[in-house]
Write a protein that holds these residues in place. Sequence first.
Motif, PDB file in Angstrom:
ATOM      1  N   ASN A  78     -15.575 -11.938 -33.725  1.00 13.28           N
ATOM      2  CA  ASN A  78     -16.467 -11.858 -34.898  1.00 13.28           C
ATOM      3  C   ASN A  78     -17.339 -10.609 -34.856  1.00 13.28           C
ATOM      4  OD1 ASN A  78     -15.421 -14.220 -35.872  1.00 13.28           O
ATOM      5  ND2 ASN A  78     -17.207 -15.487 -35.404  1.00 13.28           N
ATOM      6  N   ILE A  79     -17.631 -10.127 -33.648  1.00 15.42           N
ATOM      7  CA  ILE A  79     -18.425  -8.897 -33.538  1.00 15.42           C
ATOM      8  C   ILE A  79     -17.662  -7.724 -34.154  1.00 15.42           C
ATOM      9  CG2 ILE A  79     -19.562  -7.321 -31.932  1.00 15.42           C
ATOM     10  CD1 ILE A  79     -19.848  -9.643 -29.991  1.00 15.42           C
ATOM     11  N   GLY A  80     -16.391  -7.600 -33.797  1.00 15.14           N
ATOM     12  CA  GLY A  80     -15.572  -6.538 -34.364  1.00 15.14           C
ATOM     13  C   GLY A  80     -15.360  -6.717 -35.852  1.00 15.14           C
ATOM     14  N   ARG A  81     -15.186  -7.957 -36.296  1.00  9.62           N
ATOM     15  CA  ARG A  81     -15.011  -8.211 -37.728  1.00  9.62           C
ATOM     16  C   ARG A  81     -16.257  -7.814 -38.519  1.00  9.62           C
ATOM     17  NH1 ARG A  81     -13.757 -14.218 -38.595  1.00  9.62           N
ATOM     18  NH2 ARG A  81     -13.701 -13.489 -40.765  1.00  9.62           N
ATOM     19  N   LEU A  82     -17.422  -8.055 -37.940  1.00  8.91           N
ATOM     20  CA  LEU A  82     -18.666  -7.699 -38.624  1.00  8.91           C
ATOM     21  C   LEU A  82     -18.766  -6.187 -38.813  1.00  8.91           C
ATOM     22  CD1 LEU A  82     -21.559  -8.523 -39.633  1.00  8.91           C
ATOM     23  CD2 LEU A  82     -22.323  -8.094 -37.298  1.00  8.91           C
ATOM     24  N   PHE A  83     -18.508  -5.431 -37.763  1.00  7.89           N
ATOM     25  CA  PHE A  83     -18.629  -3.979 -37.861  1.00  7.89           C
ATOM     26  C   PHE A  83     -17.496  -3.368 -38.693  1.00  7.89           C
ATOM     27  CE2 PHE A  83     -21.357  -4.826 -34.247  1.00  7.89           C
ATOM     28  CZ  PHE A  83     -22.389  -3.917 -34.420  1.00  7.89           C
ATOM     29  N   ALA A  84     -16.368  -4.097 -38.829  1.00 12.32           N
ATOM     30  CA  ALA A  84     -15.293  -3.616 -39.691  1.00 12.32           C
ATOM     31  C   ALA A  84     -15.572  -3.920 -41.161  1.00 12.32           C
ATOM     32  CB  ALA A  84     -13.961  -4.245 -39.271  1.00 12.32           C
ATOM     33  N   ALA A  85     -16.308  -5.011 -41.426  1.00  5.41           N
ATOM     34  CA  ALA A  85     -16.576  -5.401 -42.804  1.00  5.41           C
ATOM     35  C   ALA A  85     -17.651  -4.535 -43.450  1.00  5.41           C
ATOM     36  CB  ALA A  85     -16.990  -6.874 -42.861  1.00  5.41           C
ATOM     37  N   ALA A  86     -18.599  -4.039 -42.657  1.00  6.19           N
ATOM     38  CA  ALA A  86     -19.694  -3.215 -43.187  1.00  6.19           C
ATOM     39  C   ALA A  86     -20.191  -2.316 -42.052  1.00  6.19           C
ATOM     40  CB  ALA A  86     -20.826  -4.095 -43.722  1.00  6.19           C
ATOM     41  N   PRO A  87     -20.791  -1.173 -42.395  1.00 10.28           N
ATOM     42  CA  PRO A  87     -21.272  -0.254 -41.341  1.00 10.28           C
ATOM     43  C   PRO A  87     -22.556  -0.744 -40.674  1.00 10.28           C
ATOM     44  CG  PRO A  87     -21.795   0.638 -43.501  1.00 10.28           C
ATOM     45  CD  PRO A  87     -20.965  -0.593 -43.741  1.00 10.28           C
ATOM     46  N   SER A 256     -20.322 -11.213 -49.448  1.00  8.04           N
ATOM     47  CA  SER A 256     -19.492 -12.151 -48.669  1.00  8.04           C
ATOM     48  C   SER A 256     -20.315 -13.394 -48.354  1.00  8.04           C
ATOM     49  CB  SER A 256     -19.007 -11.485 -47.378  1.00  8.04           C
ATOM     50  OG  SER A 256     -18.358 -10.268 -47.639  1.00  8.04           O
ATOM     51  N   PHE A 257     -20.727 -14.095 -49.398  1.00  6.85           N
ATOM     52  CA  PHE A 257     -21.647 -15.207 -49.212  1.00  6.85           C
ATOM     53  C   PHE A 257     -21.008 -16.406 -48.527  1.00  6.85           C
ATOM     54  CE2 PHE A 257     -19.896 -17.838 -52.585  1.00  6.85           C
ATOM     55  CZ  PHE A 257     -19.310 -16.906 -53.432  1.00  6.85           C
ATOM     56  N   THR A 258     -19.679 -16.453 -48.395  1.00  2.89           N
ATOM     57  CA  THR A 258     -19.037 -17.578 -47.705  1.00  2.89           C
ATOM     58  C   THR A 258     -18.825 -17.305 -46.224  1.00  2.89           C
ATOM     59  OG1 THR A 258     -16.854 -16.710 -48.329  1.00  2.89           O
ATOM     60  CG2 THR A 258     -17.867 -18.330 -49.806  1.00  2.89           C
ATOM     61  N   ALA A 259     -18.958 -16.055 -45.811  1.00  5.32           N
ATOM     62  CA  ALA A 259     -18.748 -15.708 -44.392  1.00  5.32           C
ATOM     63  C   ALA A 259     -20.049 -15.919 -43.629  1.00  5.32           C
ATOM     64  CB  ALA A 259     -18.248 -14.269 -44.276  1.00  5.32           C
ATOM     65  N   TRP A 260     -20.415 -17.197 -43.458  1.00  4.09           N
ATOM     66  CA  TRP A 260     -21.685 -17.498 -42.800  1.00  4.09           C
ATOM     67  C   TRP A 260     -21.669 -17.106 -41.329  1.00  4.09           C
ATOM     68  CZ3 TRP A 260     -25.457 -18.150 -45.941  1.00  4.09           C
ATOM     69  CH2 TRP A 260     -25.247 -18.761 -47.182  1.00  4.09           C
ATOM     70  N   ASN A 261     -20.502 -17.152 -40.700  1.00  2.00           N
ATOM     71  CA  ASN A 261     -20.449 -16.761 -39.293  1.00  2.00           C
ATOM     72  C   ASN A 261     -20.732 -15.267 -39.117  1.00  2.00           C
ATOM     73  OD1 ASN A 261     -18.099 -16.144 -40.637  1.00  2.00           O
ATOM     74  ND2 ASN A 261     -16.718 -16.869 -39.036  1.00  2.00           N
ATOM     75  N   LEU A 262     -20.206 -14.430 -40.014  1.00  2.00           N
ATOM     76  CA  LEU A 262     -20.471 -12.999 -39.918  1.00  2.00           C
ATOM     77  C   LEU A 262     -21.915 -12.670 -40.312  1.00  2.00           C
ATOM     78  CD1 LEU A 262     -17.164 -11.443 -41.302  1.00  2.00           C
ATOM     79  CD2 LEU A 262     -17.762 -12.107 -38.958  1.00  2.00           C
ATOM     80  N   THR A 263     -22.456 -13.416 -41.277  1.00  2.00           N
ATOM     81  CA  THR A 263     -23.862 -13.225 -41.643  1.00  2.00           C
ATOM     82  C   THR A 263     -24.778 -13.587 -40.476  1.00  2.00           C
ATOM     83  OG1 THR A 263     -23.339 -13.730 -43.958  1.00  2.00           O
ATOM     84  CG2 THR A 263     -25.647 -13.840 -43.295  1.00  2.00           C
ATOM     85  N   ALA A 264     -24.454 -14.687 -39.781  1.00  2.00           N
ATOM     86  CA  ALA A 264     -25.229 -15.063 -38.602  1.00  2.00           C
ATOM     87  C   ALA A 264     -25.088 -14.031 -37.489  1.00  2.00           C
ATOM     88  CB  ALA A 264     -24.789 -16.441 -38.104  1.00  2.00           C
ATOM     89  N   MET A 265     -23.903 -13.441 -37.367  1.00  2.00           N
ATOM     90  CA  MET A 265     -23.716 -12.393 -36.369  1.00  2.00           C
ATOM     91  C   MET A 265     -24.566 -11.169 -36.699  1.00  2.00           C
ATOM     92  SD  MET A 265     -22.266 -11.472 -33.559  1.00  2.00           S
ATOM     93  CE  MET A 265     -20.934 -12.665 -33.338  1.00  2.00           C
TER      94      MET A 265
END
Length: 295
Positions: A78-87, A256-265
């Motif tokens: 999820n850490i990598g997904r977060l940085f890939a989804a937004a800078p 991305s209001f449904t990606a609560w795990n990435l928002t929490a990250m």
Amino acid sequence: MMCVPTPPPASAVIKKKKSIADEELFPGARLLSLIFIWIAAAIAVAPLLYMISLAFQSDAEVSGGSAVLIPAKWQWENIGRLFAAAPFGRFLFNSILVAGLITCSHIVFAPLVGYVFAKFDFPGKQVFFIAILSTMMIPLFVRMIPLYVWFSQIGWLDTYQGLVMPFLMSAFSIFLMRQFIAGVPDSLIEAARVDGANELRIYRSIVLPQCKPALTVLGLFTFVFQMNEFLWPLIATSSLEMRTITIGLSIFKSESFTAWNLTAMGSLMLFIPVCLLFVLTQKHIVQGIAMTGIK
């Protein structure tokens, strides 16, 4: 000759009787207070622990409809997904840079101004001090439009200097350091002057070493406040490269209001620098708060 034992002081007897009476009236008072403290601590820490758990949950667990306290498998990707989804790396860098520059400015200049107001007498001293404190009554909303127009005219919008300049100094920082330095004994300063030390040497060798607790508290408060600043960065920046992490989190959550795990990250990325700073400075925090008159 028979030795007569000396009776205990009356205050000790009264204190002992009072403690015994308290134990008889409230036999489980200590246990109840400990239980209350643990319950309060659990309530305070529970949201943070759930945020950490949510940050490492899979998409299926987040959208499953029921709360998952402990992930079945910790999703470190999820850490990598977060940085890939937004800078978010850029967002975090901007926040740390801006908050760090502002914190350094407060730590360097607030003790100087506080030393002048605490240990020097000059005409208009109280007037100037009250005028500085009165700026604490002026909210950012009042200054926002003039600052925006001014920075627009000089080309400071969407720049680092535009994010830093409005917060380089504050009345709270000056007041905090003035209250602390006022407690430094005048006899030390007078002795240094008698020995021939100039004011800069006195400030550097006598005043500053005693200000470490207050400077630690000031640095922590300033850094945390600036890391959480939202309104001015939202107005003063327009490009994605200049956004701070609070603005980046808001934009990401709206897209991305449904990606609560990435928002929490992302929220965890905001929490980690502040937590590390607190861990590194915690031994000075209690002492600094107690000695600067903040209750």
